[in-house]
Design a protein around this motif. Structure first.
Motif, PDB file in Angstrom:
ATOM      1  N   ALA A  39      -3.906  28.960   8.208  1.00 26.24           N
ATOM      2  CA  ALA A  39      -4.491  27.976   9.115  1.00 26.24           C
ATOM      3  C   ALA A  39      -3.835  28.120  10.484  1.00 26.24           C
ATOM      4  CB  ALA A  39      -4.285  26.561   8.574  1.00 26.24           C
ATOM      5  N   GLU A  40      -4.640  28.059  11.539  1.00 29.45           N
ATOM      6  CA  GLU A  40      -4.142  28.199  12.911  1.00 29.45           C
ATOM      7  C   GLU A  40      -4.451  26.936  13.707  1.00 29.45           C
ATOM      8  OE1 GLU A  40      -5.429  31.773  14.914  1.00 29.45           O
ATOM      9  OE2 GLU A  40      -5.904  32.716  13.005  1.00 29.45           O
ATOM     10  N   GLY A  41      -3.448  26.401  14.400  1.00 22.98           N
ATOM     11  CA  GLY A  41      -3.654  25.251  15.264  1.00 22.98           C
ATOM     12  C   GLY A  41      -3.470  23.937  14.523  1.00 22.98           C
ATOM     13  N   THR A  42      -3.133  22.896  15.269  1.00 26.39           N
ATOM     14  CA  THR A  42      -2.800  21.613  14.638  1.00 26.39           C
ATOM     15  C   THR A  42      -3.976  21.022  13.864  1.00 26.39           C
ATOM     16  OG1 THR A  42      -3.282  20.527  16.763  1.00 26.39           O
ATOM     17  CG2 THR A  42      -0.979  21.025  16.286  1.00 26.39           C
ATOM     18  N   VAL A  44      -6.531  22.539  12.294  1.00 27.28           N
ATOM     19  CA  VAL A  44      -6.782  23.251  11.042  1.00 27.28           C
ATOM     20  C   VAL A  44      -5.592  23.102  10.096  1.00 27.28           C
ATOM     21  CG1 VAL A  44      -7.396  25.460  10.019  1.00 27.28           C
ATOM     22  CG2 VAL A  44      -8.281  24.850  12.269  1.00 27.28           C
ATOM     23  N   VAL A  45      -4.366  23.103  10.635  1.00 27.25           N
ATOM     24  CA  VAL A  45      -3.192  22.904   9.783  1.00 27.25           C
ATOM     25  C   VAL A  45      -3.242  21.530   9.119  1.00 27.25           C
ATOM     26  CG1 VAL A  45      -0.682  22.606   9.793  1.00 27.25           C
ATOM     27  CG2 VAL A  45      -1.718  24.541  10.985  1.00 27.25           C
ATOM     28  N   ARG A  46      -3.664  20.523   9.851  1.00 23.63           N
ATOM     29  CA  ARG A  46      -3.791  19.183   9.245  1.00 23.63           C
ATOM     30  C   ARG A  46      -4.777  19.210   8.080  1.00 23.63           C
ATOM     31  NH1 ARG A  46      -3.385  16.941  14.808  1.00 23.63           N
ATOM     32  NH2 ARG A  46      -1.408  15.785  14.866  1.00 23.63           N
ATOM     33  N   ARG A  47      -5.870  19.922   8.258  1.00 19.73           N
ATOM     34  CA  ARG A  47      -6.858  19.987   7.177  1.00 19.73           C
ATOM     35  C   ARG A  47      -6.330  20.782   5.987  1.00 19.73           C
ATOM     36  NH1 ARG A  47     -11.710  20.256  11.582  1.00 19.73           N
ATOM     37  NH2 ARG A  47     -11.934  17.982  11.725  1.00 19.73           N
ATOM     38  N   ARG A  63       7.045  22.007  19.950  1.00 20.98           N
ATOM     39  CA  ARG A  63       6.106  20.956  20.350  1.00 20.98           C
ATOM     40  C   ARG A  63       5.001  20.772  19.321  1.00 20.98           C
ATOM     41  NH1 ARG A  63       1.450  20.830  23.937  1.00 20.98           N
ATOM     42  NH2 ARG A  63       1.683  23.069  24.306  1.00 20.98           N
ATOM     43  N   ARG A  64       4.483  21.858  18.783  1.00 19.14           N
ATOM     44  CA  ARG A  64       3.389  21.750  17.811  1.00 19.14           C
ATOM     45  C   ARG A  64       3.876  21.187  16.479  1.00 19.14           C
ATOM     46  NH1 ARG A  64      -0.548  21.319  21.224  1.00 19.14           N
ATOM     47  NH2 ARG A  64      -1.072  23.244  22.339  1.00 19.14           N
ATOM     48  N   VAL A  99       0.910  27.114  16.282  1.00 17.90           N
ATOM     49  CA  VAL A  99       1.389  26.776  14.936  1.00 17.90           C
ATOM     50  C   VAL A  99       0.487  27.412  13.891  1.00 17.90           C
ATOM     51  CG1 VAL A  99       0.063  24.606  14.771  1.00 17.90           C
ATOM     52  CG2 VAL A  99       2.181  24.892  13.436  1.00 17.90           C
ATOM     53  N   LEU A 100       1.111  27.855  12.806  1.00 18.19           N
ATOM     54  CA  LEU A 100       0.415  28.431  11.665  1.00 18.19           C
ATOM     55  C   LEU A 100       0.919  27.763  10.393  1.00 18.19           C
ATOM     56  CD1 LEU A 100       0.887  32.214  12.491  1.00 18.19           C
ATOM     57  CD2 LEU A 100      -1.322  31.063  12.486  1.00 18.19           C
ATOM     58  N   ALA A 101       0.088  27.766   9.373  1.00 17.44           N
ATOM     59  CA  ALA A 101       0.521  27.366   8.035  1.00 17.44           C
ATOM     60  C   ALA A 101      -0.086  28.339   7.043  1.00 17.44           C
ATOM     61  CB  ALA A 101       0.088  25.944   7.709  1.00 17.44           C
TER      62      ALA A 101
END
Length: 231
Positions: A39-42, A44-47, A63-64, A99-101
């Motif tokens: 997941a890329e970005g806040t 998509v990471v939240r999802r 920051r992210r 940010v990545l997850a």
């Protein structure tokens, strides 16, 4: 709660899940690929954090990661925080989203599982472009589609580009594959579904008219080129 770990060691083995994404991209069918969900970005990471996919770790600039603090409060995973330069060297490119997850894949439901209780399903055949597939999942979420069935020739919806274009909705809209094509569609008929093939033909019944017919419906969408097969 997530463990925030600061590191600027490009060779840190704990970052291997995020390493050289432009080369392996973690697709299971590519050399070096491991099939991880990325997941890329806040957004998509939240999802991803709210999905059934088991999250392994996060990697992001300070920051992210701080923006995700509330989402990480009940998640026991490491969150690695490097500088933007270190992160770019690990990932293999500069990530504007910061940010990545990564997560492991989750078991897929059966066709019967998806059909049970659903009102609208999308059935795809030959959708080979990852971005188009991601866009289809994003539209499915917006239009209230209950699930997606993937027929032959479809791309991997958990490929990084598909996840990104879907804005993470591929992690929310349940999907599975139809291995027996087109015989597997009989399962939908057994659950009372009408099968409606979408076509640009001028003499076709409009979607609006078809939607007035009571009962669950499965919308069949074909490839970007020749559309649906004649099978």
């Amino acid at each position: 709660m997530a463990s925030v770990i600061y590191t600027d060691d490009v060779a840190d083995p704990r970052l291997d899940d995020f390493r050289d994404l432009t080369t392996a991209d973690r697709r299971p069918d590519r050399p070096g690929g491991r099939g991880l969900v990325i997941a890329e970005g806040t957004v998509v990471v939240r999802r991803l954090l709210a999905s059934p996919y088991p999250v392994r770790a996060l990697l992001g600039v300070r920051r992210r990661v701080e923006e995700l603090a509330g989402d990480l409060a009940d998640v026991s995973v490491p969150a690695y925080v490097p500088s933007a330069e270190t992160m770019a060297r690990v990932v293999g490119f500069h990530l504007n989203r910061g940010v990545l997850a990564v997560a492991d894949r989750a078991p897929r439901p059966s066709v019967a599982d998806l059909a049970a209780g659903a009102r609208v399903l999308a059935v795809l055949e030959g959708v080979g472009d990852h971005e188009n597939l991601g866009a289809l999942f994003r539209n499915a979420a917006a239009l209230g589609v209950d699930g997606v069935l993937l027929g032959p020739g479809c791309s991997d919806p958990l490929y990084r580009r598909s996840v990104r274009v879907s804005m993470g909705h591929v992690l929310r809209v349940p999907f599975t594959t139809v291995d027996d094509w087109p015989g597997g569609l009989g399962t939908l008929r057994e659950h009372g579904f009408r099968l409606a093939a979408l076509t640009p033909r001028a003499d076709a019944v409009s979607v609006r008219t078809a939607a007035r017919t009571p009962g669950p419906v499965a919308l069949l969408l074909g490839s970007e080129g020749h559309g649906l097969s004649e099978a």
